[in-house]
Design an enzyme around this catalytic site. Sequence first.
Site, short mmCIF file in Angstrom:
data_model
loop_
_atom_site.label_atom_id
_atom_site.label_comp_id
_atom_site.label_asym_id
_atom_site.label_seq_id
_atom_site.Cartn_x
_atom_site.Cartn_y
_atom_site.Cartn_z
N ASN A 145 -51.67 -9.84 -56.86
CA ASN A 145 -51.65 -8.43 -56.46
C ASN A 145 -51.23 -8.22 -55.01
O ASN A 145 -50.69 -7.17 -54.66
CB ASN A 145 -53.06 -7.86 -56.69
CG ASN A 145 -53.26 -6.53 -56.01
OD1 ASN A 145 -52.81 -5.49 -56.50
ND2 ASN A 145 -53.91 -6.53 -54.84
N ASP B 59 -53.67 -17.06 -47.45
CA ASP B 59 -52.52 -16.20 -47.15
C ASP B 59 -51.45 -16.57 -48.17
O ASP B 59 -51.01 -17.74 -48.21
CB ASP B 59 -52.06 -16.47 -45.71
CG ASP B 59 -50.92 -15.55 -45.30
OD1 ASP B 59 -50.09 -15.21 -46.17
OD2 ASP B 59 -50.87 -15.18 -44.12
N ILE C 173 -47.47 6.28 -57.16
CA ILE C 173 -47.93 6.62 -55.80
C ILE C 173 -49.46 6.62 -55.84
O ILE C 173 -50.09 7.60 -56.26
CB ILE C 173 -47.36 7.98 -55.37
CG1 ILE C 173 -45.83 7.87 -55.37
CG2 ILE C 173 -47.88 8.38 -54.00
CD1 ILE C 173 -45.10 9.18 -55.45
N TYR D 52 -38.51 -4.01 -49.91
CA TYR D 52 -39.69 -3.90 -50.79
C TYR D 52 -39.24 -3.77 -52.24
O TYR D 52 -39.70 -4.49 -53.13
CB TYR D 52 -40.52 -2.68 -50.37
CG TYR D 52 -41.71 -2.39 -51.27
CD1 TYR D 52 -42.92 -3.06 -51.08
CD2 TYR D 52 -41.65 -1.46 -52.31
CE1 TYR D 52 -44.02 -2.81 -51.90
CE2 TYR D 52 -42.73 -1.20 -53.13
CZ TYR D 52 -43.92 -1.88 -52.91
OH TYR D 52 -45.01 -1.63 -53.73
P1 NAD Z 1 -53.10 -2.37 -49.95
O1 NAD Z 1 -52.26 -2.55 -48.73
O2 NAD Z 1 -54.05 -1.25 -49.97
O3 NAD Z 1 -53.91 -3.74 -50.23
C1 NAD Z 1 -53.23 -4.98 -50.21
C2 NAD Z 1 -54.22 -6.11 -50.02
O4 NAD Z 1 -53.45 -7.32 -49.92
C3 NAD Z 1 -55.04 -6.00 -48.72
O5 NAD Z 1 -56.42 -6.18 -49.01
C4 NAD Z 1 -54.49 -7.10 -47.84
O6 NAD Z 1 -55.49 -7.67 -46.96
C5 NAD Z 1 -53.97 -8.11 -48.86
N1 NAD Z 1 -52.90 -8.94 -48.31
C6 NAD Z 1 -51.86 -8.54 -47.52
N2 NAD Z 1 -51.11 -9.57 -47.17
C7 NAD Z 1 -51.67 -10.67 -47.74
C8 NAD Z 1 -51.34 -12.05 -47.74
N3 NAD Z 1 -50.29 -12.51 -47.05
N4 NAD Z 1 -52.13 -12.90 -48.45
C9 NAD Z 1 -53.21 -12.45 -49.14
N5 NAD Z 1 -53.57 -11.15 -49.18
C10 NAD Z 1 -52.80 -10.28 -48.48
O7 NAD Z 1 -52.10 -2.32 -51.19
P2 NAD Z 1 -52.27 -1.60 -52.64
O8 NAD Z 1 -51.74 -0.23 -52.54
O9 NAD Z 1 -53.62 -1.84 -53.17
O10 NAD Z 1 -51.18 -2.45 -53.46
C11 NAD Z 1 -51.50 -3.61 -54.21
C12 NAD Z 1 -50.23 -4.09 -54.91
O11 NAD Z 1 -49.72 -3.03 -55.74
C13 NAD Z 1 -49.11 -4.45 -53.94
O12 NAD Z 1 -48.40 -5.58 -54.42
C14 NAD Z 1 -48.21 -3.22 -53.95
O13 NAD Z 1 -46.89 -3.52 -53.62
C15 NAD Z 1 -48.37 -2.75 -55.38
N6 NAD Z 1 -48.08 -1.32 -55.55
C16 NAD Z 1 -48.78 -0.38 -54.85
C17 NAD Z 1 -48.45 0.96 -55.03
C18 NAD Z 1 -49.17 2.07 -54.28
O14 NAD Z 1 -48.78 3.23 -54.45
N7 NAD Z 1 -50.19 1.81 -53.49
C19 NAD Z 1 -47.42 1.34 -55.90
C20 NAD Z 1 -46.73 0.34 -56.58
C21 NAD Z 1 -47.07 -0.99 -56.41
#
Ligand code: NAD
Length: 267
Positions: free
Chosen positions: A97, A69, A195, A163
């Site tokens: 990530n 975590d 997005i 965020y």
């Molecule tokens: P997601 O929620 O689909 O996946 C996130 C993953 O992180 C999950 O597998 C979850 O189990 C894991 N996770 C959550 N908390 C955790 C912790 N405390 N320790 C270890 N693992 C943990 O998210 P995503 O959309 O794939 O986003 C990935 C990254 O990209 C994030 O940092 C997010 O902020 C960033 N991001 C996403 C978007 C988007 O549009 N989806 C846009 C900009 C930035």
Amino acid sequence: MDSSIKPSLGRTAFITGGAQGIGQAIAIRLAKDGYDISIAEIPTAKERLDATIKEIEGLGRKAIGVFADVRKPEQIYAAIEETVQKLGPTLYISIANAGVAQVKPLLECTPEFIENEVSINFLGLMNTHIAAAKQMIKQGLGGRIIGAGSILSFRTAECLSPYSATKFAVKGFTEAAAKEWAKYNIRVNAYAPGIVDTPMWEHIDAEFAKIEGIPIGEARARWVKRDVKLGRTQQPEDVAKLVSWLVSDEAEYITGQTIKTCGGASL
Ligand code: NAD
């Protein structure tokens, strides 16, 4: 053999939150690029993690899943340690990530809500970067460190203020770490998606639906229509393509950058 799968490089990429979404796409892409893979996840992701590891092994790469975590620094250090024990002292790429996007008007954000956002998205990223850099420096091979920024590293959005603040902080820390670690041949950069079609945006959309009393899908459709100049949501693989390039020698002169991949959503 699929020609997109490159021969093994004998090097490892470590990725937090790599069992779904953007992290999973990056893990698969880097496996195809020739890297062995270690994915750190939370225990509730076990099923998704096992499936992702199996898929990567199917590409002919070594892959392990570890539970960590990112809110717990000792678990991050232990995950890096386990990665090196099982895959060798070959850690070359680290991708911080893991992230969460909690949606709430600022005046309703409790201290616990804010602490959770900051401890995953920013403290988790800082600790992951530092733990990885220490191992890379010990190995003496240099390295590539990448973090998850966002278009919200450059502008804010209502109901996503904590965020957004964490993602602004990611941009700042990326610059600071790049300065300190260039002498070790470690480049530090971040990706800034728009997005992306992942479970995170399902969650954001559902939260806006509750807050605004609108149907599921409406908030995301509004964001895409208003912001995304290329007119479609982003796929996780779009982000993985940028990361694949950023860690490659093609990007050898790039460090300290938070690079937007967002279809024009930040313009
Ligand atoms: P997601 O929620 O689909 O996946 C996130 C993953 O992180 C999950 O597998 C979850 O189990 C894991 N996770 C959550 N908390 C955790 C912790 N405390 N320790 C270890 N693992 C943990 O998210 P995503 O959309 O794939 O986003 C990935 C990254 O990209 C994030 O940092 C997010 O902020 C960033 N991001 C996403 C978007 C988007 O549009 N989806 C846009 C900009 C930035």
